[in-house]
Structures are given as C-alpha cells and as structure tokens.
Design an enzyme around this catalytic site. Structure first.
Site, mmCIF file in Angstrom:
data_model
loop_
_atom_site.group_PDB
_atom_site.id
_atom_site.type_symbol
_atom_site.label_atom_id
_atom_site.label_comp_id
_atom_site.label_asym_id
_atom_site.label_seq_id
_atom_site.Cartn_x
_atom_site.Cartn_y
_atom_site.Cartn_z
ATOM 1 N N ASP A 1 0.862 -1.189 0.000
ATOM 2 C CA ASP A 1 0.000 0.000 0.000
ATOM 3 C C ASP A 1 0.900 1.241 0.000
ATOM 4 O OD1 ASP A 1 -2.298 1.594 0.252
ATOM 5 O OD2 ASP A 1 -2.405 1.366 2.431
ATOM 6 N N GLU B 1 2.757 4.847 -3.995
ATOM 7 C CA GLU B 1 2.722 5.765 -5.154
ATOM 8 C C GLU B 1 4.053 6.489 -5.336
ATOM 9 O OE1 GLU B 1 0.285 5.484 -2.853
ATOM 10 O OE2 GLU B 1 -0.915 4.251 -4.197
ATOM 11 N N ASP C 1 -9.098 3.334 -2.584
ATOM 12 C CA ASP C 1 -10.109 3.749 -1.598
ATOM 13 C C ASP C 1 -11.398 4.244 -2.224
ATOM 14 O OD1 ASP C 1 -8.169 3.038 0.127
ATOM 15 O OD2 ASP C 1 -7.566 5.083 0.650
HETATM 16 O O1 MIG Z 1 -3.831 6.129 4.515
HETATM 17 O O2 MIG Z 1 -3.621 0.938 5.665
HETATM 18 O O3 MIG Z 1 -5.890 2.023 0.258
HETATM 19 O O4 MIG Z 1 -6.838 -0.162 1.698
HETATM 20 O O5 MIG Z 1 -6.839 0.039 4.494
HETATM 21 C C1 MIG Z 1 -4.635 4.986 4.340
HETATM 22 C C2 MIG Z 1 -4.802 1.660 5.792
HETATM 23 C C3 MIG Z 1 -3.768 3.788 4.177
HETATM 24 C C4 MIG Z 1 -4.971 2.969 2.252
HETATM 25 C C5 MIG Z 1 -5.406 1.729 1.545
HETATM 26 C C6 MIG Z 1 -6.438 1.015 2.366
HETATM 27 C C7 MIG Z 1 -5.859 0.681 3.716
HETATM 28 C C8 MIG Z 1 -5.401 1.962 4.415
HETATM 29 N N1 MIG Z 1 -4.417 2.651 3.560
#
Ligand code: MIG
Length: 802
Positions: A403, A406, A475
């Site tokens: 996650d 980016e 999200d």
């Molecule tokens: O700033 O890890 O897209 O699936 O549950 C949010 C917490 C960070 C974004 C991800 C989401 C995940 C969440 N993350």
C-alpha cells in the site's frame, strides 16, 4: 505543397516549441532505421511484422537507461524493406507500411491494403518544448480509445484528458484523475479495427484523447524520450497480446488467491482475527485469505509485530493456516526514521534509502511519522527487502499487500529533487516506484521460496505491474456510482494488460445498504480479485453484518465463486499464457458487433469466451438491461434458451444477477469448498450448452507450487458437436503431467428436448430415477430440456446422446 511546408516551418519556428524538422540523413542498422532530422534523432525499430517502435530524442544521442516496463529482449527481426522516394521513405513489413515524410518529418502508418491506420498531425507531429516531449496524432471521426490503465469514467476514453502520475486519492470521485496506477498504453479502434500505442516513458505524462478539440489527440511527457511502440491489430486481442509480450504477463497465481478474501482496516488483536476466522467456518461462508492492515505492526514499523496485539505471530499464523486461511499482511514502503529500529539501521548502513542530491537521506511523513523510503530501483535494496519479507514468510504469512507505494506521503508530494539509483530524480521514478516495490517483493519471494508462487497485491503500479502483482482500485466509496466504477474500471485495466484486478467489495469508505452490499458481492464474485475491505471507523462489513437474509445471499454468491473455481483457474491460466484479461469488455470478444461498444454494454462483461455476466449496478434495481450478442444463450439459472442479437431486460431479483452461457459453451464446476484445498474434489461437473459445437480446455495443477513450469499440469479438452441425429461429447486429456484425483464427471447437457439413448464409448448407459444419478447413468429432465450424465473419469471418453 512546398509552399505550405515552408509556411509551416516559418510559423512553427516562431512558436516556443520545436518540431522534429526535416530529415537530413538515414541509415539502416540491423533491426532499425536511424534518421537524423534538423532538431531530433529518430530511430525506427522493427520489432515484428506488426510492431514498430518510434523513438525520438532532441539530444545528441539516445539514452542508455533501461526501460522499467519493457521486458521483451530486443529481437532479431530483419524482415522489412526500406525504399526511398523523393518526398518520403517507406518501410514495409508483411503487415504494415510506415511512410516517413522527409520535410517536415511525419509518420503515417498503413495496413497492407494501404488503408491508413494512424497518422501524425500534419503540422505538429512530434514536438519539443524545453524538456517536454509530445506527439500529435490525427483524430479520426469515429475513433474510440480504450485502456490507459486505472482510469475512472467510461471505458471509451475519447474526449477526455488524462494524467499519469500515481496518486493517493482516498474517496475519489467517478471522474477523478489521476489515481494510483499509470499505464501509458491505449488502444485505438475505428471501423472495428484496432491498433495500440504504448508510450514508454515514466515521467509525468499526459494523454489528450481529443479533449476540447476534434483535430488531434496527443500524448507526451514532462521529460525523457518520445519513445512509443505502435502495435497493430486489427484484432484488439492481438494488440493486448503484443503489448503484454512487450511488458510481460501475469504469472499463474496460487489457486487460493482466486478465492474470497476478507480485509478491514484493521482486524486486531489476535483474538479478533481468530473470531473472524471462526465465523467464516461456522457460518459456512467460504474464505481463503485474511488481511492484516497497519495495526498489526509495532508503531507502524514495517516487518514488526505489535507485541500486545499479536504476542505470538508464529502461533496464530499456523493456527489460521490449519483452518485453511492464508494471511496477507500490509507492507508500506515507508521505514520509520527511528535510530533504534533494525530496519532503519540496516537501510541506513546499506545505503538503501532515497536521498537528496546532497547526500542527506530523504524523510517523508506518513503512517510511522517521519520515514525513509527504500530505493527500489537499486538491486541491492530489492535484495535486502526480499530478505526482510522472507523472515515474515517463515513465520507463516502467505503473501504481501503493498500500500502507499505511489509513494504517498502526507502533504501529497515527495520533493522532485529526491534521487534514486545514484542520481535519477523522483520525477522519473515516481510512477515506477510501486512497480519496483512489487518487483522487489516478487523477486525476493522467488529467490527465497522458489517452490512457491508469490502472491502480491499492490495499489500503485505502472505498465508491466502484471508481472508481479494483483491490483485493487484503492479507496472507493460505498455508493452506487462506485459499484458501477468497479465494473468498468476493472475492464479498462484488463484491456491495459492487468488481468488480476478487483475493487474493495462493499466500498472502502462509508456504509453500504443491505442491497448495495449484496449487489457488490454479486459483482465481486465475478471479478478476478475478490476481496471485501473496509476503512477504519465504519460499520462492520463482513458477510454476516447485514442480517440473515443478506448473509444467505452473500453466501450463495461466494459459494458460486467456489463452485466455478475450476473455470476461473483455467481462465487465469489462459490469461497468463496470452496476456488477455479474464474479465472482458463485450467488444473484446465481439469486435464486429457495434452494440458491444455502446455505453450500456460496459455494464456487463464476458468471463473468458463462454460466460456472460450482467451485474446489477443499481442499488434498487430488480432487473437488468442486457445485450446478448448474436447466437443462442443459455440462462445459467433457469436453463432457458434465448436468442441473441438484441437488448433484453432481464429479471434480476436480489438473490442473483443474470448469467448466460454462450452457445457451444462448456463451464466446469465443482462442489463448494470452504477454502481451496479443503477437500479433494471427487466430481467435476460441466454445464454444456451443445446448441453449437464447442470446446473447452481445462487446466489443472497442484495450485501452489511452481512444478507446473516443468510440465506438472493437466490439460483436458472437452468438445461437443451435433450432427442432427446425435450429439457427441468427448473428453481427451491432452497433457497428463498432473493427475487430478477426481472419480467422475457429472455432465449437464441443456437444450435437449427428446432422447432415445445415451451411450458411453458405444455402450448404452442406464436411465437413472433421479438427478443426479447415483451411479453411472443418465437422467432426463424433460421439464428443463436437460440431460444429466454421470460417468467415471477416464483419460478419453465419448458420450453419444441420440
Ligand atoms: O492512509 O492501511 O488504500 O486499503 O486500508 C490509508 C490503511 C492507508 C490505504 C489503503 C487502504 C488501507 C489503508 N491505507
């Protein structure tokens, strides 16, 4: 002509951008033709008879830097001719003719019947504006555009402008751009003929597909070379195959990754995770994977466990494994800048983190507060990361969820000057950071566990990410428009070389109604990646959280997914082989059918060749508008035969969505299991719609190891044909490297209104009194015009129905 050209040249010379100018010289070198023009160099590489690479630089030589996306090794294609005429050059292959006008330098591409496929804009062609590079192409009236990866909006991208810059956009709108993944590749379709363009440039780029103008479309980037591949079809399927031959294909994932997966931000402590697992098993809702979101870590430090929440990770992991659950923890790239933390220490000592140009290690703020960012562009960093991951695997985790890659930081922007790979700026690395992180993960798992298939889920990505990971669409929101987006975006990503895709089922942010949640699971069960997830602080979104009725419907939808796993797996095998998506826009299978390009047709799709899925995407709808292409279709639920070639409105009560089997279709199914590998399937059932002749090739293997790469797999061909008098169904095992443990086939033939005899290998079978027959034999279901035949498995067999 000359007058116009000199006029153009003088006008453009006054503009603050430069075109390529006139060609001054050329030479043929092995697989390419090198041109030197006034303001740029142009190399044209012939990759194959239907693939040509155009590469321009305004510098004095081409860059030596490798491509992050392209993995195909340079070929040795020589099968082309170059002819020079007064005004232009012509390069010909068996499929294409490329005309390169000399003054000014412009490209036009024709098929072998001299039909123009794609041309530079007369005046602009390729232009440079300082570092910026652009290519202008003539926009044709009826041209449509598809692909571009993870993009919102309609499947057809015409009339819009898109940016490629991987971005964290929680709760994005249905028009939002850019999102997390950048795939600078699109498919142009006109008169049902297709070509593709892959712009191999990782800088921030832009695709204007005829937005606010009707003269040209253009693509370009902030910097780097104007380096693009032209992929000729005319079949869309061929364009995608060529694109994935260039940028790589998905490897076959472990079979369990096709099952249902449950996630939430976050399940903790340990007792909550155990209870969750228990609920699934007690309620008989199949589930294979449980995700651990950021709360499992000690203060958001990657590769650690919170000692209080998970005091004995090895134990809970092995207990869950024993119940058939695979556990996938989240791994973010940011490493907490904490002197006492081993990952930070190792990273600093090894020089594995990104830096400012003056040598200071960069820190960005994200979940762990100030954090270092591994420089995944360096092989040493990737290797080190792989070791950290392998320690986790040894504890019992089965895959990784990447996650925030980016990379995302609070405040949105990593400073542009941050450097990677000893001097490459963030401007160039940003869009490939997620790709490189997934590569680090994939290669690490490969190296440390060569016998296991890696499973990786990533949020950010670039062209080529399919080589390493599944992608989810970030999200989203628990809203009807996002349910529609889930259906359309996944198809667009499939066209862009990413077959293993899905959206958070139920919506990440917000609380779905009972109906919305039900419809979402019913769609999710037919998307390649099938995971329920939810943000922190929302109402519960597990399958039982919406009451008994919803639970029953959701159980049915998930169970159907498990019954269809043999089909899914064979389709995934084919996707891995061909690069084509499993979840396909209608026009990918029916390229000549105009209806399949319509706006409404994007709200239904095909799985492989044989199954049409029409999800209900309106929260309050109990019907669905469906287009059935020409030919006959079998209603999967009722066995009714339908004539296609038109739109219909189908009843879709809340307990199911319309599903149709194409004529000649054969769909392999099995009994429901609570998880992959729970039991050995003794029976394979096949839904056969023998109205037209058909074939299905079933792929099977052990589902987890890499032995299939050395031939340990099974391919069984099923064919069906009618000759007016009788129907013949054959089984033939084509590859026998793996032995499925099943005992019999249960075949259900539809659209049969009368019969006198059923034979197995020439010997009449006994009529049974019930369905399914208890012993080898057949049962004729006159009411549904179906015959059910049960026969023992054999490597070859033939059934005749007279
Ligand atoms: O700033 O890890 O897209 O699936 O549950 C949010 C917490 C960070 C974004 C991800 C989401 C995940 C969440 N993350």
């Amino acid at each position: 002509m000359t007058v116009l050209c000199s006029f153009l040249i003088s006008v453009l010379a006054a503009a603050d951008f430069q075109t390529v100018g006139a060609i001054k010289s050329h030479r043929v070198q092995d697989d390419r033709v090198e041109f030197a023009a006034e303001n740029a160099l142009l190399n044209i590489y012939l990759i194959s008879s239907d693939m040509v690479r155009f590469r321009y630089t305004q510098r004095s030589e081409f860059s030596e830097a490798p491509s992050y996306a392209v993995v195909a090794s340079p070929g040795s294609f020589r099968d082309f001719t170059l002819v020079e005429e007064e005004q232009y050059f012509e390069i010909r292959t068996a499929d294409l003719m490329v005309r390169i006008r000399k003054n000014p330098c412009r490209i036009a591409i024709y098929d072998r019947n001299s039909r123009a496929i794609n041309e530079d804009d007369e005046s602009f062609g390729v232009c440079f504006d300082c570092d910026e590079v652009r290519c202008f192409k003539k926009l044709l009236d009826d041209e449509q555009f598809y692909g571009l990866g993870e993009k919102t909006g309609a499947l057809d991208k015409r009339g819009n402008q898109y940016t490629m810059w991987n971005s964290d956009k929680p709760g994005y709108s249905d028009r939002e751009d850019p999102l997390y993944v950048s795939v600078p590749f699109f498919i142009g379709v006109r008169e049902h003929k297709a070509y593709g363009i892959f712009f191999d440039n990782s800088y921030r780029s832009c695709f204007n597909m005829g937005a606010s103008n009707r003269r040209f479309y253009w693509f370009g980037a902030d910097k780097g070379e104007l380096d693009y591949y032209f992929l000729y079809g005319p079949q869309i399927q061929d364009v995608i195959s060529s694109y994935t031959a260039l940028t790589g294909r998905m490897e076959l994932p472990p079979l369990w990754a096709l099952g249902y997966q449950q996630s939430k931000w976050s399940y903790y402590p340990e007792s909550t995770v155990r209870a969750l697992a228990q609920e699934f098993r007690e309620r008989k809702i199949p589930c294979d994977v449980i995700y651990l979101d950021i709360h499992y870590m000690d203060g958001y430090r990657v590769f650690t466990w919170d000692k209080e929440r998970f005091p004995d990770p090895g134990r809970i992991l092995s207990d869950l494994n024993a119940q058939g659950f695979k556990v996938v923890p989240i791994i973010d790239p940011g490493v907490k800048a904490d002197d006492g933390y081993f990952v930070a220490q190792e990273g600093l000592a090894g020089g594995y983190f990104a830096r400012y140009p003056d040598g200071e290690v960069y820190q960005g703020e994200v979940w762990p507060s100030w954090a270092y960012f591994p420089d995944f562009s360096r092989p040493e960093t990737r290797e080190w990361w792989g070791e950290k991951l392998s320690a986790f695997v040894n504890q019992g985790v089965s895959g990784f969820w990447n996650d925030m890659n980016e990379p995302a930081v609070w405040g949105q922007a990593v400073p542009d000057i941050v450097e990677f790979c000893g001097g490459v700026s963030h401007k160039k690395i940003h869009n490939v950071y997620g790709l490189l992180m997934a590569q680090a993960t994939f290669d690490g798992l490969r190296r440390h566990f060569p016998q296991r298939r890696p499973f990786i889920l990533t949020r950010a990505g670039f062209a080529g990410t399919q080589r390493y990971a599944a992608v989810w669409t970030g999200d989203n929101i628990a809203r009807e428009d996002h349910l529609r987006l889930a259906c359309v975006m996944c198809q667009g990503m499939g066209l862009s070389g990413l077959p293993f895709v899905g959206a958070d089922v139920g919506g990440f942010i917000g609380n779905p109604s009972q109906r919305l949640y039900t419809r979402w699971v019913q769609l999710g069960a037919f998307t390649p990646f099938f995971r329920g997830h939810s943000a922190t602080g929302q109402q519960d979104k597990e399958p039982w959280a919406f009451g008994e009725e919803v639970e029953r419907r959701v159980r049915d939808a998930i169970s159907l997914r498990y019954r269809l796993l043999p089909f899914w797996y064979a389709e995934f095998y084919r996707a891995a082989q061909t690069g084509l998506p499993v979840m396909r826009p209608m026009f990918l299978n029916y390229q000549q059918d105009e209806n399949c390009y319509s706006r409404d047709a994007q709200f239904q799709f095909m799985l492989g060749e044989d199954l049409l899925v029409a999800p209900v995407l309106g929260e309050h709808d109990d019907f669905k508008k469906v287009y059935l292409p020409g030919g006959k279709w079998l209603d999967f639920w009722t066995g009714e035969v339908r004539e296609g070639g038109h739109w219909t409105v189908e009843e879709a009560p809340i307990d199911r969505i319309p599903l149709f089997v194409k004529e000649g279709g054969i769909i392999p199914m099995q009994e429901v299991a609570q998880f992959v590998g729970e039991k050995t399937a003794r029976e394979l059932s096949l839904v056969v719609f023998p109205t037209a002749s058909g074939r299905y090739s079933l792929y099977e293997d052990d589902g987890v190891s890499c032995d299939y790469r050395s031939g340990v797999y099974s391919l069984t061909d099923f064919t069906v044909a009618q000759d007016g008098q009788s129907l013949s169904f054959k089984v033939e095992r084509r590859h026998q490297g793996y032995q499925p443990q099943r005992e019999h086939y249960l075949l259900k033939f539809f659209d049969i209104s009368a019969l006198s005899e059923v034979q197995l290998d020439g010997v009449p079978l006994a009529a049974a009194a019930e369905e399914p027959p208890a012993a080898p034999g057949y049962f004729f279901d006159a009411r549904h015009h179906a015959v059910v035949v049960k026969v023992p498995c054999a490597d070859t067999l033939e059934i005749i129905i007279k």
